[in-house]
Design a protein around this motif. Structure first.
Motif, PDB file in Angstrom:
ATOM      1  N   THR A 203     -44.339  -6.896 -37.176  1.00 49.32           N
ATOM      2  CA  THR A 203     -44.180  -8.235 -37.740  1.00 49.32           C
ATOM      3  C   THR A 203     -44.462  -8.235 -39.231  1.00 49.32           C
ATOM      4  O   THR A 203     -43.740  -8.874 -40.020  1.00 49.32           O
ATOM      5  N   ARG A 204     -45.499  -7.521 -39.636  1.00 50.65           N
ATOM      6  CA  ARG A 204     -45.831  -7.462 -41.060  1.00 50.65           C
ATOM      7  C   ARG A 204     -44.685  -6.860 -41.869  1.00 50.65           C
ATOM      8  O   ARG A 204     -44.317  -7.366 -42.930  1.00 50.65           O
ATOM      9  N   ARG A 205     -44.112  -5.771 -41.369  1.00 50.06           N
ATOM     10  CA  ARG A 205     -43.057  -5.123 -42.142  1.00 50.06           C
ATOM     11  C   ARG A 205     -41.801  -5.991 -42.210  1.00 50.06           C
ATOM     12  O   ARG A 205     -41.179  -6.114 -43.265  1.00 50.06           O
ATOM     13  N   VAL A 206     -41.427  -6.593 -41.094  1.00 47.52           N
ATOM     14  CA  VAL A 206     -40.206  -7.397 -41.081  1.00 47.52           C
ATOM     15  C   VAL A 206     -40.358  -8.656 -41.931  1.00 47.52           C
ATOM     16  O   VAL A 206     -39.444  -9.010 -42.693  1.00 47.52           O
ATOM     17  N   LEU A 207     -41.499  -9.325 -41.826  1.00 47.23           N
ATOM     18  CA  LEU A 207     -41.653 -10.612 -42.497  1.00 47.23           C
ATOM     19  C   LEU A 207     -42.251 -10.490 -43.884  1.00 47.23           C
ATOM     20  O   LEU A 207     -41.692 -11.015 -44.860  1.00 47.23           O
ATOM     21  N   ASP A 208     -43.400  -9.809 -43.995  1.00 47.87           N
ATOM     22  CA  ASP A 208     -44.088  -9.756 -45.284  1.00 47.87           C
ATOM     23  C   ASP A 208     -43.401  -8.819 -46.265  1.00 47.87           C
ATOM     24  O   ASP A 208     -43.667  -8.869 -47.463  1.00 47.87           O
ATOM     25  N   LEU A 252     -36.214 -18.568 -36.758  1.00 41.33           N
ATOM     26  CA  LEU A 252     -37.029 -19.487 -35.963  1.00 41.33           C
ATOM     27  C   LEU A 252     -37.853 -18.723 -34.920  1.00 41.33           C
ATOM     28  O   LEU A 252     -39.029 -19.035 -34.687  1.00 41.33           O
ATOM     29  N   GLU A 253     -37.250 -17.721 -34.305  1.00 40.20           N
ATOM     30  CA  GLU A 253     -37.957 -16.942 -33.289  1.00 40.20           C
ATOM     31  C   GLU A 253     -39.129 -16.181 -33.906  1.00 40.20           C
ATOM     32  O   GLU A 253     -40.231 -16.141 -33.350  1.00 40.20           O
ATOM     33  N   TRP A 254     -38.895 -15.577 -35.053  1.00 40.65           N
ATOM     34  CA  TRP A 254     -39.975 -14.871 -35.754  1.00 40.65           C
ATOM     35  C   TRP A 254     -41.065 -15.845 -36.204  1.00 40.65           C
ATOM     36  O   TRP A 254     -42.254 -15.496 -36.196  1.00 40.65           O
ATOM     37  N   ALA A 255     -40.677 -17.051 -36.615  1.00 43.25           N
ATOM     38  CA  ALA A 255     -41.682 -18.037 -37.029  1.00 43.25           C
ATOM     39  C   ALA A 255     -42.649 -18.334 -35.901  1.00 43.25           C
ATOM     40  O   ALA A 255     -43.858 -18.534 -36.117  1.00 43.25           O
ATOM     41  N   THR A 274     -53.505 -13.492 -44.002  1.00 41.25           N
ATOM     42  CA  THR A 274     -53.171 -14.736 -44.694  1.00 41.25           C
ATOM     43  C   THR A 274     -51.676 -14.981 -44.778  1.00 41.25           C
ATOM     44  O   THR A 274     -51.241 -16.144 -44.828  1.00 41.25           O
ATOM     45  N   TRP A 275     -50.856 -13.939 -44.782  1.00 44.23           N
ATOM     46  CA  TRP A 275     -49.421 -14.109 -44.921  1.00 44.23           C
ATOM     47  C   TRP A 275     -48.783 -14.681 -43.656  1.00 44.23           C
ATOM     48  O   TRP A 275     -47.644 -15.159 -43.706  1.00 44.23           O
ATOM     49  N   MET A 276     -49.470 -14.666 -42.534  1.00 46.08           N
ATOM     50  CA  MET A 276     -48.834 -14.984 -41.260  1.00 46.08           C
ATOM     51  C   MET A 276     -48.399 -16.444 -41.172  1.00 46.08           C
ATOM     52  O   MET A 276     -47.261 -16.746 -40.806  1.00 46.08           O
ATOM     53  N   LEU A 277     -49.278 -17.375 -41.498  1.00 44.98           N
ATOM     54  CA  LEU A 277     -48.901 -18.785 -41.472  1.00 44.98           C
ATOM     55  C   LEU A 277     -47.893 -19.083 -42.572  1.00 44.98           C
ATOM     56  O   LEU A 277     -46.942 -19.856 -42.360  1.00 44.98           O
ATOM     57  N   GLU A 278     -48.078 -18.485 -43.741  1.00 44.65           N
ATOM     58  CA  GLU A 278     -47.099 -18.668 -44.814  1.00 44.65           C
ATOM     59  C   GLU A 278     -45.708 -18.236 -44.342  1.00 44.65           C
ATOM     60  O   GLU A 278     -44.712 -18.950 -44.563  1.00 44.65           O
ATOM     61  N   ALA A 279     -45.620 -17.083 -43.693  1.00 42.18           N
ATOM     62  CA  ALA A 279     -44.327 -16.586 -43.229  1.00 42.18           C
ATOM     63  C   ALA A 279     -43.713 -17.539 -42.214  1.00 42.18           C
ATOM     64  O   ALA A 279     -42.501 -17.819 -42.258  1.00 42.18           O
ATOM     65  N   ALA A 280     -44.514 -18.053 -41.281  1.00 38.74           N
ATOM     66  CA  ALA A 280     -43.989 -18.980 -40.287  1.00 38.74           C
ATOM     67  C   ALA A 280     -43.399 -20.218 -40.949  1.00 38.74           C
ATOM     68  O   ALA A 280     -42.303 -20.679 -40.597  1.00 38.74           O
ATOM     69  N   ARG A 281     -44.116 -20.778 -41.908  1.00 35.51           N
ATOM     70  CA  ARG A 281     -43.624 -21.967 -42.616  1.00 35.51           C
ATOM     71  C   ARG A 281     -42.331 -21.669 -43.369  1.00 35.51           C
ATOM     72  O   ARG A 281     -41.356 -22.436 -43.323  1.00 35.51           O
TER      73      ARG A 281
END
Length: 416
Positions: A203-208, A252-255, A274-281
């Motif tokens: 998840t970190r690599r794909v999103l962050d 949306l699925e990743w969020a 800390t990046w997790m909620l930011e990424a979802a938003r």
């Protein structure tokens, strides 16, 4: 008024859950579960697909844990098919497709996408206490560990030939997304946090990394060295599994998935990054801006290019389902009214355009919300719609099946 957390809305969701499960009963075939046509009958021209059988097994395991009679035997049938007709006794792993009955194997490749659903089916059957469920889960995790997971990359490879001798050069984010879903469930069922750690690493690599670097539009396709292939399938933009461009529904699925992972970390007393909620938003907002009602009619377009321009304008039912789940998850974390508003809007859309009768969801619509079947014909399975009826009623962790097994339905918020 609010729907999320209300008893009356939970009653409506319950009725739709039951209708979906009842609709899916007709999918049973000797070798697992078949692909359903527009009328809800098994399409005899389609083989038994591994991803369909695994997702139906997961769904029926949820059904029996919800206390609905008749679904335990269907879950057991799915487990038996996954440990029988689909299992490659010579080389290990699972065939991508087998004949509806008998010994035919029309597709003997080994795909991470479908293998992720085998893990999920095993986890759900194990959570339900079904015979063979835990053995299936352990077998699937061992195959994933040996052949698909690359620890040095923190990602899963895409697919192999039957003998696990030749690995496809292509790397895909869709397969990794469902590996995350599967690993989160496995972590809860087995109690082994190695699967949570791996889910977070993917998840970190794909999103962050990938999504952040592309203005929160997720590149889906990569080379063997994880270099993005932004023009991949430009000549086949509506591909069901590898479409060109950015897939709105996957954002949306990743969020939602990143919030499941975040809550799983918190439940274990670990720091939620800390990046997790930011990424979802950011993913949610990007998907809404790029995809929702951008061409004159309600509904999400299927794909956009990396400037945000629509490419495939058909409306897929699963995208709305993932929007519903993501909105519910973000409302649970933030309490912000805007997510509740989107949640209601998208259920209204589903009720008007997608649900032709309780439990019978149209899987694809045109840009004008009329009938379409350019990418998906029929009503293959109930996985996305069923989860859309359950995610709003459950906490973000544990995963769906362990949460249902623990009696956490409607414990998301205090019920007024």
């Amino acid at each position: 008024m609010t729907w999320l957390g209300s008893r009356t809305h939970a009653e409506w969701l319950t009725a739709e859950t039951d209708a979906l499960l009842a609709f899916a009963r007709s999918s049973r075939v000797p070798n697992g579960f078949g692909y359903l046509d527009a009328d809800g009958a098994v399409d005899p021209g389609q083989p038994a697909e591994l991803w369909v059988t695994a997702r139906m097994t997961h769904s029926f395991a949820l059904g029996t844990m919800l206390g609905r009679p008749g679904y335990g035997p269907l879950a057991d049938h799915g487990v038996a098919a996954l440990r029988g007709a689909f299992a490659d006794g010579e080389h290990g792993g699972w065939f991508s497709a087998v004949a509806l009955e008998g010994d035919g194997v029309p597709d003997d490749t080994k795909a991470a996408y479908a293998h992720g659903f085998v893990i999920l089916a095993g986890a759900s059957a194990a959570a339900a206490g079904r015979p063979g469920g835990r053995a299936l889960l352990d077998e699937a995790l061992a195959v994933s560990e040996r052949f698909f997971w690359r620890d040095d990359e923190g990602m899963a490879v895409e697919s192999w030939d039957r003998a696990f001798g030749v690995c496809e050069d292509y790397r895909g984010v869709n397969a990794n997304m469902h590996t995350v879903e599967a690993y989160l469930a496995a972590a809860d069922v087995t109690g082994d946090d190695v699967w949570l750690d791996r889910a977070v690493r993917i998840t970190r690599r794909v999103l962050d990394d990938f999504a952040r670097a592309n203005d929160w539009r997720i590149p889906e396709h990569f080379s063997a060295d994880w270099e993005p292939l932004l023009d991949y399938n430009r000549d086949e933009p509506a591909h069901p599994f590898r479409p060109y461009g950015a897939t709105v529904g996957h954002s949306l699925e990743w969020a939602r998935l990143v919030l499941h992972a975040r809550e799983a970390l918190r439940r274990r007393g670990l720091d939620a990054e800390t990046w997790m909620l930011e990424a979802a938003r950011e993913l949610f907002d990007r998907a809404v801006a790029d995809g929702w009602a951008v061409d004159g009619a309600d509904g999400f377009v299927y794909t956009v290019d990396f400037a945000g321009e629509p490419v495939v304008r058909e409306r897929m039912h699963w995208v709305v389902c993932e929007g519903i789940g993501a909105a519910a998850a973000l409302e649970a974390v933030t309490g912000e009214v805007r997510y509740e508003e989107r949640y209601r809007q998208w259920w209204d859309y589903a009720a008007e355009h997608l649900i032709e009768a309780p439990g019978r969801w149209r899987h694809e619509l045109s840009a004008e919300n009329g009938p379409s079947a350019g990418t998906w014909s029929g009503k293959p399975d109930i996985y996305h719609a069923l989860q859309a009826t359950l995610i709003p009623r459950l906490p973000l962790a544990p995963a769906l099946a362990p949460a249902v097994a623990a009696g956490l339905v409607d414990n998301r918020h205090p019920m007024p």
